[in-house]
Design an enzyme around this catalytic site. Structure first.
Site, mmCIF file in Angstrom:
data_model
loop_
_atom_site.group_PDB
_atom_site.id
_atom_site.type_symbol
_atom_site.label_atom_id
_atom_site.label_comp_id
_atom_site.label_asym_id
_atom_site.label_seq_id
_atom_site.Cartn_x
_atom_site.Cartn_y
_atom_site.Cartn_z
ATOM 1 N N ASP A 1 6.450 -4.617 3.294
ATOM 2 C CA ASP A 1 6.466 -5.302 4.336
ATOM 3 C C ASP A 1 7.388 -6.392 3.881
ATOM 4 O O ASP A 1 7.912 -6.616 2.774
ATOM 5 C CB ASP A 1 5.385 -6.089 4.650
ATOM 6 C CG ASP A 1 4.259 -5.133 5.304
ATOM 7 O OD1 ASP A 1 4.473 -4.172 5.556
ATOM 8 O OD2 ASP A 1 3.231 -5.744 5.189
ATOM 9 N N TRP B 1 0.964 -1.191 -0.006
ATOM 10 C CA TRP B 1 0.042 -0.037 -0.225
ATOM 11 C C TRP B 1 0.788 1.331 0.149
ATOM 12 O O TRP B 1 2.130 1.264 0.138
ATOM 13 C CB TRP B 1 -1.098 -0.075 1.162
ATOM 14 C CG TRP B 1 -0.306 0.678 2.590
ATOM 15 C CD1 TRP B 1 -0.967 1.837 2.978
ATOM 16 C CD2 TRP B 1 0.380 -0.011 3.406
ATOM 17 N NE1 TRP B 1 -0.170 2.138 4.171
ATOM 18 C CE2 TRP B 1 0.363 1.014 4.508
ATOM 19 C CE3 TRP B 1 0.945 -1.228 3.440
ATOM 20 C CZ2 TRP B 1 1.173 0.580 5.610
ATOM 21 C CZ3 TRP B 1 1.670 -1.607 4.726
ATOM 22 C CH2 TRP B 1 2.039 -0.738 5.766
#
Lengths: 172, 423
Positions: free
Chosen positions: A117, A98
């Protein structure tokens, strides 16, 4: 009121009690002031052909109020063996993620930040940081930080989050 | 009793440390930790009645007790019980769900048992069958290896897994939330939300316990039961997508509902309170968007506000994780906070406001004992409201009066993000 601060505080309390540095707790407390912690400098726009100085990236990447973390939700890789833009050793960086749009207080520009991540190991647990500026529910996955973005990696196990500058967003 | 325990620990530590100064200093720090831990323990309560030996007689020996007895729970559960989902935010692989009586006084009476839930699983309780369902993920080597996604069916009576249904390895791995795993058609179908981030819904027939379909829901997310045997999803363009299934779980009809909100400027929370088939979606700014899900196609209702003009000026907004709930009287409960800002929508709040949704009017304003993050309300005429507070403990309130009852401080959970009234 940031309830995740309290969760983070509780988990880090033992560490803080044994440490002479109280930076972590101070940093979490700093969440409450957020961007107000930085002076908003006058924006020096480079006109066509104008000479540019060295880029400035202010703040401490181990602190939640660091400007790039404006929409982050997770453990800061800077506290987990990586940095704000690299993963810790032995993990794998998620190729999809995102994005947020965060304002660099030093140059007044808004930057697109990719919160990739780092994956493949259990939760790092250090420096939990949740800021939800312009975060949207998961019906807008591109702006949703409630998703485990360890997608497209060998293991979906979430370890920590980076905040990588992708480019300058629209000038405001 | 507490003092005795402390002295015993002191004595034990003192013995180990004898004659070594360097060691003594380490031990002292251990003692202070022990002391701190002991101080934080709740005052020990003696049992209400202590059996006493008959004067002048030697007590008969205790009888040998059978080994291997495992307790069961009576089903259905009492209507004031809850199920609390601890997502174990600091070690996602090992979550748990506690079945709890929040009205009981001691932890021994409060905790009824638990079930396991791996890797930020999703949870839903059956109402037509005495079962609970968990969608979860495992790797063959813990954090790595081959991934298996599975729906595990747990018996309400035994709190034991009774069946598994293997899923495609694409179930949504998001923070726990109610609308990622849903039951429809009187629990005939269990629906699992998938996100890779392409989105789809896996359809499981619970009669045969088999996956019977995967329905793509392009650009849309989550599962809101709709009509007799269907569901709707909320879409990135601000519209809805609705699917009805036939008795075999195949798509009987599908329809897109035109965008009716701006996902950037006027976002809805994805967590509606559903009362009599009408989903009341709060907006970030403090409005409510009703959507009637009783028909085969959702009907978009009129927007109304949670706040007065004055309250709006004070920045009162809804917020939290599981921020809203309903009760059997048709009331909607919602966590509210003042001085809201861009990014405060998951912060929780110091108050719960209760609304008569039919009239769009607030009927109660509950000032919380502690800042609240998530809430649940149990079934029945005298419901209990349970609020996950900012310290990740569960606070218990009488929902009708709003009066604070107790904090379940002896139940150890790290991050009980979502709590459910028992079904």
């Amino acid at each position: 009121m940031k309830w995740l601060d309290k969760v983070a505080e509780a988990s880090s309390r033992k560490v803080a009690q044994r440490s002479s540095r109280r930076g972590l707790l101070k940093g979490l407390g700093g969440l409450l002031v957020g961007s107000a912690a930085f002076p908003l400098l006058p924006v020096a726009r480079a006109a066509e052909g104008e000479k540019l100085g060295a880029p400035v990236d202010p703040g401490d990447p181990m602190q939640c109020e660091y400007w790039r973390y404006c929409a982050i939700d997770g453990f800061l890789c800077s506290c987990c063996g990586g940095t704000q833009n690299t993963c810790p050793p032995g993990t794998e960086m998620s190729p999809i993620t995102w994005i947020g749009t965060c304002r660099n207080p030093a140059d007044g520009r808004n930057y697109i930040i990719s919160y990739n991540d780092c994956c493949g190991k259990t939760s790092c647990g250090n420096c939990l940081c949740t800021r939800n500026e312009s975060d949207r529910p998961i019906y807008r996955p591109d702006k949703a930080n409630d998703i485990n973005w360890c997608l497209g990696t060998k293991s979906a196990t979430y370890n920590c989050s980076t905040a990588i500058v992708v480019g300058v967003a629209l000038d405001k | 009793m507490k003092r005795q325990l402390f002295l015993a620990l002191m004595a034990l530590v003192g013995l180990t440390a004898c004659g070594d100064n360097a060691e003594q200093s380490k031990v002292d720090s251990s003692v202070s930790e022990v002391a701190a831990t002991t101080e934080s323990l709740k005052e020990f309560k003696e049992p209400a009645s202590v059996p006493v030996a008959t004067p002048g007689l030697t007590p008969a020996p205790l009888k040998a007790e059978p080994i291997g007895i495992i307790k069961k729970l009576a089903v259905p559960y009492p209507e004031n019980w809850i199920v609390a989902h601890d997502a174990a935010f600091f070690h996602f692989l090992e979550g748990k769900l506690f079945v709890i009586d929040p009205t009981a006084e001691t932890v021994a009476e409060q905790v009824k048992g638990q079930i396991s839930i791996s890797f930020i699983g999703q949870f839903v309780q059956g109402t037509a069958r005495p079962e609970m369902y968990v969608a979860e993920t495992f790797y063959t080597r813990g954090t790595r290896g081959t991934r298996t996604d599975v729906v595990t069916i747990w018996s309400k009576e035994d709190l034991a897994p009774i069946a598994e249904i293997i899923l495609p390895t694409k179930r949504s791995n998001t923070m726990p939330q109610r609308y990622a795993l849903q039951l429809i058609n009187n629990d005939k179908f269990l629906l699992v939300f998938n996100l890779t981030p392409a989105t789809s819904v896996t359809v499981i027939d619970l009669d045969s316990r088999e996956v019977v379909n995967e329905v793509p829901i392009p650009g849309c997310s989550l599962i809101y039961p709709t009509g007799p045997s269907g569901f709707s999803s909320i879409c990135s363009n601000g519209g809805f997508y609705t699917v009805q299934l036939d008795q075999k779980g195949q798509v009987a009809s599908k329809e897109r509902i035109a965008p009716f909100f701006d996902t950037d400027k006027t976002p809805l929370f994805e967590k509606p309170a559903i009362i009599n088939g009408i989903a009341y979606f709060p907006t970030f700014s403090g409005n409510v968007q009703p959507i009637d899900l009783n028909g085969t196609v959702p009907a978009i209702g009129e927007l109304w506000s949670l706040t007065s003009d004055d309250e709006k000026k004070q920045g009162w907004r809804p917020g939290g994780w599981q921020l809203n709930e309903t009760d059997d009287q048709g009331r909607m409960y919602i966590l509210m906070h003042p001085e809201g800002y861009n990014g405060s929508h998951k912060d929780g709040g110091p108050e719960v406001w209760v609304f008569d949704v039919a009239k769009g009017q607030r009927v109660q304003r509950i000032k919380l004992e502690n800042w609240g993050v998530s809430l649940a309300v149990t079934h029945g005429a005298n419901p209990t409201m349970v609020v996950t507070n900012a310290n990740m403990l569960l606070d218990v309130y009488d929902a009708n009066s709003g009066s604070f009852q107790q904090t379940l401080s002896d139940i150890v959970m790290e991050t009980p993000f979502v709590v459910y009234g028992a079904e």
